[in-house]
Design a protein around this motif. Structure first.
Motif, PDB file in Angstrom:
ATOM      1  N   TYR A  47     -71.577 -44.625  25.532  1.00 60.21           N
ATOM      2  CA  TYR A  47     -70.659 -45.152  26.541  1.00 60.21           C
ATOM      3  C   TYR A  47     -69.865 -46.345  26.006  1.00 60.21           C
ATOM      4  N   GLY A  48     -70.474 -47.129  25.139  1.00 65.83           N
ATOM      5  CA  GLY A  48     -69.752 -48.245  24.533  1.00 65.83           C
ATOM      6  C   GLY A  48     -68.567 -47.785  23.709  1.00 65.83           C
ATOM      7  N   VAL A  49     -68.743 -46.702  22.960  1.00 67.37           N
ATOM      8  CA  VAL A  49     -67.633 -46.144  22.176  1.00 67.37           C
ATOM      9  C   VAL A  49     -66.518 -45.671  23.105  1.00 67.37           C
ATOM     10  N   ILE A  50     -66.897 -44.975  24.171  1.00 62.38           N
ATOM     11  CA  ILE A  50     -65.893 -44.461  25.112  1.00 62.38           C
ATOM     12  C   ILE A  50     -65.124 -45.599  25.771  1.00 62.38           C
ATOM     13  N   VAL A  51     -65.833 -46.613  26.254  1.00 61.76           N
ATOM     14  CA  VAL A  51     -65.172 -47.720  26.949  1.00 61.76           C
ATOM     15  C   VAL A  51     -64.351 -48.565  25.970  1.00 61.76           C
ATOM     16  N   THR A  52     -64.827 -48.731  24.736  1.00 64.12           N
ATOM     17  CA  THR A  52     -64.064 -49.480  23.735  1.00 64.12           C
ATOM     18  C   THR A  52     -62.753 -48.757  23.403  1.00 64.12           C
ATOM     19  N   ILE A  53     -62.806 -47.462  23.237  1.00 62.31           N
ATOM     20  CA  ILE A  53     -61.581 -46.693  22.974  1.00 62.31           C
ATOM     21  C   ILE A  53     -60.621 -46.826  24.158  1.00 62.31           C
ATOM     22  N   THR A  54     -61.176 -46.780  25.368  1.00 57.70           N
ATOM     23  CA  THR A  54     -60.334 -46.970  26.556  1.00 57.70           C
ATOM     24  C   THR A  54     -59.699 -48.352  26.540  1.00 57.70           C
ATOM     25  N   GLY A  55     -60.461 -49.362  26.149  1.00 60.64           N
ATOM     26  CA  GLY A  55     -59.936 -50.729  26.080  1.00 60.64           C
ATOM     27  C   GLY A  55     -58.861 -50.892  25.033  1.00 60.64           C
ATOM     28  N   LEU A  56     -59.003 -50.183  23.921  1.00 63.33           N
ATOM     29  CA  LEU A  56     -57.993 -50.263  22.864  1.00 63.33           C
ATOM     30  C   LEU A  56     -56.689 -49.580  23.262  1.00 63.33           C
ATOM     31  N   THR A  57     -56.781 -48.609  24.162  1.00 65.48           N
ATOM     32  CA  THR A  57     -55.581 -47.864  24.562  1.00 65.48           C
ATOM     33  C   THR A  57     -55.041 -48.292  25.926  1.00 65.48           C
ATOM     34  N   ASP A  58     -55.616 -49.349  26.524  1.00 67.09           N
ATOM     35  CA  ASP A  58     -55.123 -49.829  27.825  1.00 67.09           C
ATOM     36  C   ASP A  58     -53.689 -50.320  27.713  1.00 67.09           C
ATOM     37  N   ASP A  59     -52.938 -50.094  28.766  1.00 66.81           N
ATOM     38  CA  ASP A  59     -51.564 -50.610  28.798  1.00 66.81           C
ATOM     39  C   ASP A  59     -51.557 -51.988  29.473  1.00 66.81           C
ATOM     40  N   ASP A  60     -50.398 -52.611  29.498  1.00 63.50           N
ATOM     41  CA  ASP A  60     -50.277 -53.962  30.042  1.00 63.50           C
ATOM     42  C   ASP A  60     -50.592 -54.014  31.533  1.00 63.50           C
ATOM     43  N   ALA A  61     -50.302 -52.956  32.257  1.00 63.93           N
ATOM     44  CA  ALA A  61     -50.589 -52.943  33.696  1.00 63.93           C
ATOM     45  C   ALA A  61     -52.092 -53.048  33.964  1.00 63.93           C
ATOM     46  N   ALA A  62     -52.896 -52.341  33.177  1.00 60.98           N
ATOM     47  CA  ALA A  62     -54.347 -52.403  33.359  1.00 60.98           C
ATOM     48  C   ALA A  62     -54.884 -53.776  32.992  1.00 60.98           C
ATOM     49  N   ILE A  63     -54.329 -54.395  31.969  1.00 63.10           N
ATOM     50  CA  ILE A  63     -54.767 -55.733  31.560  1.00 63.10           C
ATOM     51  C   ILE A  63     -54.341 -56.766  32.602  1.00 63.10           C
ATOM     52  N   ASP A  64     -53.135 -56.634  33.138  1.00 64.21           N
ATOM     53  CA  ASP A  64     -52.675 -57.555  34.182  1.00 64.21           C
ATOM     54  C   ASP A  64     -53.508 -57.412  35.447  1.00 64.21           C
ATOM     55  N   LYS A  65     -53.962 -56.215  35.733  1.00 59.44           N
ATOM     56  CA  LYS A  65     -54.802 -55.971  36.905  1.00 59.44           C
ATOM     57  C   LYS A  65     -56.114 -56.757  36.809  1.00 59.44           C
ATOM     58  N   ALA A  66     -56.603 -56.989  35.579  1.00 58.02           N
ATOM     59  CA  ALA A  66     -57.844 -57.734  35.345  1.00 58.02           C
ATOM     60  C   ALA A  66     -57.545 -59.187  34.985  1.00 58.02           C
ATOM     61  N   GLN A  67     -56.441 -59.725  35.475  1.00 61.45           N
ATOM     62  CA  GLN A  67     -56.042 -61.114  35.269  1.00 61.45           C
ATOM     63  C   GLN A  67     -55.895 -61.468  33.797  1.00 61.45           C
ATOM     64  N   GLY A  68     -55.331 -60.567  33.035  1.00 63.50           N
ATOM     65  CA  GLY A  68     -55.019 -60.826  31.637  1.00 63.50           C
ATOM     66  C   GLY A  68     -56.154 -60.625  30.655  1.00 63.50           C
ATOM     67  N   ILE A  69     -57.290 -60.145  31.119  1.00 60.69           N
ATOM     68  CA  ILE A  69     -58.438 -59.914  30.233  1.00 60.69           C
ATOM     69  C   ILE A  69     -58.587 -58.408  30.022  1.00 60.69           C
ATOM     70  N   ASN A  70     -58.720 -58.015  28.782  1.00 63.04           N
ATOM     71  CA  ASN A  70     -58.935 -56.599  28.483  1.00 63.04           C
ATOM     72  C   ASN A  70     -60.413 -56.289  28.737  1.00 63.04           C
ATOM     73  N   ILE A  71     -60.730 -56.080  30.004  1.00 66.65           N
ATOM     74  CA  ILE A  71     -62.119 -55.934  30.431  1.00 66.65           C
ATOM     75  C   ILE A  71     -62.798 -54.711  29.821  1.00 66.65           C
ATOM     76  N   ASN A  72     -62.054 -53.631  29.632  1.00 72.75           N
ATOM     77  CA  ASN A  72     -62.648 -52.426  29.024  1.00 72.75           C
ATOM     78  C   ASN A  72     -63.048 -52.683  27.572  1.00 72.75           C
ATOM     79  N   LEU A  73     -62.213 -53.396  26.853  1.00 70.88           N
ATOM     80  CA  LEU A  73     -62.521 -53.687  25.452  1.00 70.88           C
ATOM     81  C   LEU A  73     -63.772 -54.553  25.342  1.00 70.88           C
ATOM     82  N   TRP A  74     -63.833 -55.631  26.120  1.00 63.41           N
ATOM     83  CA  TRP A  74     -64.976 -56.542  26.039  1.00 63.41           C
ATOM     84  C   TRP A  74     -66.259 -55.890  26.546  1.00 63.41           C
ATOM     85  N   THR A  75     -66.157 -55.119  27.606  1.00 60.80           N
ATOM     86  CA  THR A  75     -67.338 -54.428  28.124  1.00 60.80           C
ATOM     87  C   THR A  75     -67.817 -53.369  27.131  1.00 60.80           C
TER      88      THR A  75
END
Length: 109
Positions: A47-75
């Motif tokens: 699951y860490g690999v899956i969520v990390t890949i999702t975090g690497l491919t997140d767009d700016d809208a998803a990062i802005d939704k989390a108040q500027g933190i790439n939550i998928n990447l860190w999680t």
């Protein structure tokens, strides 16, 4: 009715000891195979690999939704670290065989 091996014509004490030894070996193998650290570590890595890949491919809208933190990447990275910790723990401190199995193996030599 007694269940002593010597009362059964086809079984000797040696046959019974061998059967018990084989069952103990199978039990120890099953305990190592289904060690909860292996299951938890493997799932967290997967699951860490899956969520990390999702975090690497997140767009700016998803990062802005989390108040500027790439939550998928860190999680995802945290999940990977926890999974690797569990797998390393398993490798460094494996399940020890039961003391009876070790004593039984030494007496046959």
């Amino acid at each position: 009715m007694s269940e002593h091996p010597s009362e059964h014509p086809g079984y000797s004490e040696k046959d019974v000891q061998r059967e018990v030894s084989e069952l103990q070996t199978k039990s120890a193998t099953a305990a190592r195979l289904f060690d909860i650290r292996r299951i938890i570590g493997g799932l967290f890595v997967l699951y860490g690999v899956i969520v990390t890949i999702t975090g690497l491919t997140d767009d700016d809208a998803a990062i802005d939704k989390a108040q500027g933190i790439n939550i998928n990447l860190w999680t995802g990275l945290a999940m990977l670290a926890l999974g690797v910790f569990f797998l390393a723990w398993l490798k460094l401190r494996p399940v020890a065989p039961p003391p009876d199995a070790v004593a039984g193996d030494e007496s046959r030599d």
